[in-house]
Design an enzyme around this catalytic site. Structure first.
Site, PDB file in Angstrom:
ATOM      1  N   PHE A   1       6.767  -8.365   1.971  1.00  0.00           N
ATOM      2  CA  PHE A   1       5.158  -8.046   2.508  1.00  0.00           C
ATOM      3  C   PHE A   1       4.233  -8.705   1.728  1.00  0.00           C
ATOM      4  CE2 PHE A   1       1.891  -5.106   2.819  1.00  0.00           C
ATOM      5  CZ  PHE A   1       1.818  -4.840   4.264  1.00  0.00           C
TER       6      PHE A   1
ATOM      7  N   ASN B   1       2.174   2.763  -0.145  1.00  0.00           N
ATOM      8  CA  ASN B   1       1.757   1.989   1.233  1.00  0.00           C
ATOM      9  C   ASN B   1       3.018   1.995   1.952  1.00  0.00           C
ATOM     10  OD1 ASN B   1       0.536   0.569   2.883  1.00  0.00           O
ATOM     11  ND2 ASN B   1       0.731  -1.386   1.854  1.00  0.00           N
ATOM     12  N   PRO B   2       3.477   2.826   2.686  1.00  0.00           N
ATOM     13  CA  PRO B   2       4.788   2.804   3.267  1.00  0.00           C
ATOM     14  C   PRO B   2       4.711   1.928   4.624  1.00  0.00           C
ATOM     15  CG  PRO B   2       3.822   5.122   3.745  1.00  0.00           C
ATOM     16  CD  PRO B   2       2.791   4.314   2.885  1.00  0.00           C
TER      17      PRO B   2
HETATM   18  C1  LIG Z   1       3.838  -1.981   3.616  1.00  0.00           C
HETATM   19  S1  LIG Z   1       4.993  -2.585   2.380  1.00  0.00           S
HETATM   20  C2  LIG Z   1       4.022  -2.284   0.958  1.00  0.00           C
HETATM   21  C3  LIG Z   1       4.460  -3.227  -0.276  1.00  0.00           C
HETATM   22  C4  LIG Z   1       3.320  -3.138  -1.402  1.00  0.00           C
HETATM   23  N1  LIG Z   1       3.512  -1.780  -1.991  1.00  0.00           N
HETATM   24  C5  LIG Z   1       1.878  -3.202  -1.017  1.00  0.00           C
HETATM   25  O1  LIG Z   1       1.153  -2.355  -0.525  1.00  0.00           O
HETATM   26  O2  LIG Z   1       1.374  -4.396  -0.627  1.00  0.00           O
HETATM   27  C6  LIG Z   1       6.324  -1.445   2.462  1.00  0.00           C
HETATM   28  C7  LIG Z   1       7.377  -1.730   1.483  1.00  0.00           C
HETATM   29  O3  LIG Z   1       8.227  -0.684   1.583  1.00  0.00           O
HETATM   30  C8  LIG Z   1       9.489  -1.019   1.345  1.00  0.00           C
HETATM   31  N2  LIG Z   1      10.608   0.073   2.041  1.00  0.00           N
HETATM   32  C9  LIG Z   1      10.848   0.345   3.176  1.00  0.00           C
HETATM   33  N3  LIG Z   1      11.501   1.300   3.505  1.00  0.00           N
HETATM   34  C10 LIG Z   1      11.774   1.705   2.133  1.00  0.00           C
HETATM   35  C11 LIG Z   1      12.453   2.918   1.776  1.00  0.00           C
HETATM   36  N4  LIG Z   1      13.472   3.383   2.603  1.00  0.00           N
HETATM   37  N5  LIG Z   1      12.641   3.230   0.499  1.00  0.00           N
HETATM   38  C12 LIG Z   1      11.919   2.366  -0.442  1.00  0.00           C
HETATM   39  N6  LIG Z   1      11.035   1.392  -0.133  1.00  0.00           N
HETATM   40  C13 LIG Z   1      11.049   1.076   1.320  1.00  0.00           C
HETATM   41  C14 LIG Z   1       9.327  -2.401   1.982  1.00  0.00           C
HETATM   42  O4  LIG Z   1      10.632  -3.199   1.566  1.00  0.00           O
HETATM   43  C15 LIG Z   1       8.243  -2.869   1.557  1.00  0.00           C
HETATM   44  O5  LIG Z   1       8.139  -3.710   0.472  1.00  0.00           O
END
Ligand SMILES: C[S@@+](CC[C@H](N)C(=O)[O-])C[C@H]1O[C@@H](n2cnc3c(N)ncnc32)[C@H](O)[C@@H]1O
Length: 295
Positions: A95, A200-201
């Site tokens: 991302f 930031n999910p």
């Molecule tokens: C919207 S991005 C945010 C990335 C970064 N924190 C930012 O704010 O720029 C969401 C992140 O959540 C991770 N992700 C998705 N599902 C997840 C899960 N079940 N547990 C942990 N991380 C997860 C994704 O791989 C991605 O890197």
């Protein structure tokens, strides 16, 4: 493209080509690609109008312009994105940090700086879904006594995040963990001790995924897709976080521009949270961050 061309001419060609493909800010995109290839900052690209790229670099410039024209995000083409003034390495499959997430980090830093005044020992932070590590690394840079557990489900994201932590010399302040939300924390004795959980999910509604701009569709689905209503990660993170936070510890979440009411309702259902969640807004007036403290 004509044979021999100065950097200035190459940028002009790139701008016109991108413009013909309806890419926005074509001049800036062409300049950033040139900057990335030459290692020269923008003003110098124009002073050195008699500088010519060798064939290899010229071919790379043209290739990168064509990739942007095919709507590959610029950050993937030049492998970097700035966030809170720091440079982060990114690559396809991970991302790309967004400017609006700087609100989440600014509010997190304000909370941690205030906390530091009354609680100057080690501060424990958890970053759920760390991506390229932009939130965790920025917190580590700014708050020297913070230790951050940074979780992601993607091993590629964690590889990139570890690289960024090393690049910014904060590896000793961050532990990167692979897995689903809080599950990789289960063997670490920090339950009830965390000062800040920041996340930031993924929060895009599943139905809207196919209408996203072409550039955004080049990013991984699992980093964007928030389930049917876009709320599935909040439904899991909010109730779980009370177990991990210490008393008065804070949960800080980025939300979609139209999700405040629904996320607030989820928070209100958790009796262990204080009654006063705060909303923070972007420049367009949309609530983009929710923070709430445990009682
Ligand atoms: C919207 S991005 C945010 C990335 C970064 N924190 C930012 O704010 O720029 C969401 C992140 O959540 C991770 N992700 C998705 N599902 C997840 C899960 N079940 N547990 C942990 N991380 C997860 C994704 O791989 C991605 O890197």
């Amino acid at each position: 493209m004509p044979e021999r061309k100065s950097i200035r001419e190459l940028i002009k060609w790139g701008k016109e080509y991108l413009s013909s493909k309806r890419i926005s800010s074509p001049q800036v995109v062409a300049e950033l690609i040139a900057e990335n290839i030459t290692g020269k900052s923008r003003p110098y690209l124009y002073f050195d109008d008699d500088v010519y790229l060798d064939e290899k670099k010229k071919a790379l410039f043209e290739k990168n312009i064509r990739r942007c024209a095919r709507k590959v995000p610029l950050a993937y083409v030049i492998c970097e994105q700035y966030f809170m003034g720091y440079r982060f390495f990114v690559r396809p499959g991970v991302f790309i940090p967004r400017p609006q997430t700087e609100i989440l980090v600014e509010k997190s830093l304000q909370f941690l700086q205030k906390l530091n005044k009354t609680h100057p020992e080690k501060i424990i932070v958890v970053d759920i879904g760390t991506g390229c590590g932009n939130i965790a690394v920025t917190i580590a840079k700014e708050i020297k006594n913070a230790f951050i557990y940074a979780v992601d489900i993607s091993s590629l994201a964690l590889e990139v995040a570890k690289y960024n932590a090393k690049y910014h010399r904060v590896s000793s302040q961050i532990k990167f963990l692979a897995g689903d939300l809080f599950s990789p924390l289960s063997n670490i004795p920090i339950q009830g001790k965390i000062d800040l959980i920041v996340s930031n999910p993924p929060y895009v509604e599943r139905e809207k995924m196919r209408y996203l701009p072409e550039e955004v569709k080049k990013e991984p689905d699992f980093a964007l897709d928030g389930g049917k209503e876009g709320l599935s990660f909040y439904q899991r993170i909010i109730p779980a976080s009370t177990r991990w936070l210490r008393g008065k510890g804070v949960l800080m979440l980025e939300i979609g521009y139209n999700q405040a009411e629904k996320v607030l309702n989820m928070i209100r259902r958790e009796k262990e949270f204080a009654n006063s969640p705060c909303l923070f807004y972007d420049l367009e007036g949309n609530a983009r961050v929710i923070s709430v403290a445990k009682k």
